[in-house]
Design a protein around this motif. Sequence first.
Motif, short mmCIF file in Angstrom:
data_model
loop_
_atom_site.label_atom_id
_atom_site.label_comp_id
_atom_site.label_asym_id
_atom_site.label_seq_id
_atom_site.Cartn_x
_atom_site.Cartn_y
_atom_site.Cartn_z
N ASN A 256 34.29 63.07 36.11
CA ASN A 256 35.03 62.53 37.25
C ASN A 256 34.24 61.44 37.95
O ASN A 256 34.80 60.41 38.38
CB ASN A 256 35.36 63.65 38.22
N HIS A 257 32.94 61.67 38.07
CA HIS A 257 32.10 60.63 38.70
C HIS A 257 32.12 59.35 37.88
O HIS A 257 32.23 58.24 38.43
CB HIS A 257 30.68 61.17 38.84
N LEU A 258 32.00 59.50 36.55
CA LEU A 258 32.02 58.31 35.70
C LEU A 258 33.37 57.62 35.74
O LEU A 258 33.45 56.38 35.73
CB LEU A 258 31.68 58.72 34.26
N ILE A 259 34.47 58.42 35.79
CA ILE A 259 35.81 57.83 35.87
C ILE A 259 35.96 57.07 37.19
O ILE A 259 36.50 55.95 37.23
CB ILE A 259 36.88 58.93 35.74
N HIS A 260 35.50 57.69 38.29
CA HIS A 260 35.58 57.02 39.59
C HIS A 260 34.75 55.73 39.59
O HIS A 260 35.22 54.69 40.10
CB HIS A 260 35.06 57.97 40.67
N LEU A 261 33.58 55.80 38.98
CA LEU A 261 32.74 54.60 38.90
C LEU A 261 33.41 53.52 38.05
O LEU A 261 33.40 52.33 38.40
CB LEU A 261 31.38 54.97 38.32
N SER A 262 34.04 53.96 36.93
CA SER A 262 34.73 53.00 36.07
C SER A 262 35.91 52.37 36.80
O SER A 262 36.14 51.16 36.70
CB SER A 262 35.20 53.72 34.80
N ASN A 263 36.67 53.20 37.56
CA ASN A 263 37.81 52.65 38.32
C ASN A 263 37.33 51.64 39.36
O ASN A 263 37.95 50.59 39.56
CB ASN A 263 38.58 53.78 38.98
N THR A 264 36.24 51.98 40.03
CA THR A 264 35.69 51.06 41.03
C THR A 264 35.27 49.74 40.40
O THR A 264 35.57 48.65 40.92
CB THR A 264 34.48 51.70 41.74
N LYS A 268 36.85 45.97 41.03
CA LYS A 268 36.04 44.81 41.36
C LYS A 268 36.19 43.71 40.31
O LYS A 268 36.28 42.52 40.64
CB LYS A 268 34.57 45.22 41.47
N LEU A 269 36.22 44.12 39.03
CA LEU A 269 36.39 43.13 37.97
C LEU A 269 37.75 42.44 38.06
O LEU A 269 37.85 41.22 37.89
CB LEU A 269 36.24 43.82 36.61
N LEU A 270 38.80 43.23 38.38
CA LEU A 270 40.13 42.65 38.53
C LEU A 270 40.16 41.67 39.70
O LEU A 270 40.80 40.61 39.62
CB LEU A 270 41.15 43.76 38.74
N SER A 271 39.46 42.02 40.79
CA SER A 271 39.40 41.11 41.93
C SER A 271 38.73 39.79 41.57
O SER A 271 39.20 38.71 41.93
CB SER A 271 38.66 41.79 43.08
N PHE A 275 40.49 36.14 41.38
CA PHE A 275 39.92 34.99 42.10
C PHE A 275 39.77 33.78 41.16
O PHE A 275 40.15 32.65 41.52
CB PHE A 275 38.56 35.38 42.69
N LEU A 276 39.21 34.03 39.97
CA LEU A 276 39.01 32.92 39.04
C LEU A 276 40.34 32.36 38.55
O LEU A 276 40.50 31.14 38.41
CB LEU A 276 38.16 33.39 37.85
N VAL A 277 41.29 33.26 38.27
CA VAL A 277 42.59 32.79 37.79
C VAL A 277 43.32 31.99 38.86
O VAL A 277 43.94 30.95 38.60
CB VAL A 277 43.44 33.99 37.31
N ASN A 278 43.26 32.48 40.12
CA ASN A 278 43.97 31.80 41.20
C ASN A 278 43.36 30.46 41.55
O ASN A 278 44.08 29.55 42.01
CB ASN A 278 44.02 32.69 42.44
N HIS A 279 42.05 30.32 41.36
CA HIS A 279 41.38 29.10 41.80
C HIS A 279 40.98 28.17 40.66
O HIS A 279 40.68 27.00 40.91
CB HIS A 279 40.13 29.44 42.61
N MET A 280 40.96 28.67 39.44
CA MET A 280 40.52 27.83 38.34
C MET A 280 41.56 27.74 37.23
O MET A 280 41.24 27.33 36.10
CB MET A 280 39.20 28.36 37.75
N ASP A 281 42.78 28.15 37.51
CA ASP A 281 43.84 28.05 36.51
C ASP A 281 44.72 26.83 36.83
O ASP A 281 45.33 26.77 37.90
CB ASP A 281 44.66 29.34 36.50
N LEU A 282 44.76 25.88 35.93
CA LEU A 282 45.56 24.66 36.10
C LEU A 282 46.86 24.82 35.31
O LEU A 282 46.84 25.17 34.12
CB LEU A 282 44.78 23.44 35.60
#
Length: 416
Positions: A256-264, A268-271, A275-282
């Motif tokens: 559960n700890h590893l799953i929670h860490l993976s979800n976190t 963060k990775l999705l955020s 950010f990169l897609v919204n600002h660097m996607d032409l």
Amino acid sequence: MTAIKHALQRDIFTPNDERLLSIVNVCKAGKKKKNCFLCATVTTERPVQVKVVKVKKSDKGDFYKRQIAWALRDLAVVDAKDAIKENPEFDLHFEKIYKWVASSTAEKNAFISCIWKLNQRYLRKKIDFVNVSSQLLEESVPSGENQSVTGGDEEAVDEYQELNAREEQDIEIMMEGCECAISNAEAFAERLSRELQVLDGANIQSIMASEKQVNILMKLLDEALKEVDQIELKLSSYEEMLQSVKEQMDQISESNHLIHLSNTNNVKLLSEIEFLVNHMDLAKGHIKALQEGDLASSRGIEACTNAADALLQCMNVALRPGHDMLLAVRQQQQRFSDLREHFARRLASHLNNVFVQQFTQALLQLYNRSYFLSVPASKTSSHFGIADPEHAICDGTFMLILLHNCIYINLKYIFI
């Protein structure tokens, strides 16, 4: 016990020139066997031999027989089991360990005290006494090498003890009930001895009668021990099951700890990706406009302008720490640079064509105008303020070339 002691002295030890000093009624610990007596004896002849003798009652009669004897010098350790709490168990360490259970704690203490005194007198403290109360261990008795053995052993071991108030009161009551207590002490003592023998016999009969009950009790104790063993086995199995459950719960908790860490980390990775897609996607429309947009039409120019603004925003976005280390970000930045250079070259080429076309048209217009103004030349020139038509054409050409170079240099600085 006094009657038994006198009987043992008379029947067993006196014929062997031995004196009985202490006796204890015992049975072997943990075994269903009949009671026996351990006796501490000394010989009446020199050299003095001190022994511990085991005496057992015969199964066919009321007489006692000598079963086994150990020399006291072979005794290494006396273990009283507990020096604080009353405990009838004790061990004697000869060539092997003999475990005994006395009929009472008082008899055990009296026997151990006698062994200690004999050790002090004859063996010079060679025996180790373990878990023995300090009250039983009195001061050392002087060595008996220079003392007479006969007539002095019993006094050295059996010391005089004062009667307490209750014992004095009982003796007074008993003497009042006997007429010859004062006038004939020997008759009184004989009467007391007979009564003691009767009481000891009754005590022995009671012990023998209770042997069956003791056997039943021992059987019940054995069954109880078996039940305890089964319960311990069950408890051990339950403990193993609980240990297995605990390990599984620990694994689940870690998972559960590893799953929670993976979800976190995924959040963060999705955020970061958003950010990169919204600002660097032409957009593809902007890319197409920059690559193939029509720079001659107003709609094409507007599309190229919007695409250039979007490209500029993508290239000037403030990246977060670590973004510049990503391969995709570096590739996107390189793509933007290539797209910018491509659009700059295309725009410069288009402007060059436009300037050349405009320059050609301007030259033709100036040429036509100069030809029109040349007839009559003097009047036309003086009327418009142009002294020489060829000079005016050269000035116009120079101005158009200068304007073209300025615009090209500005575009170069803007897009490169």
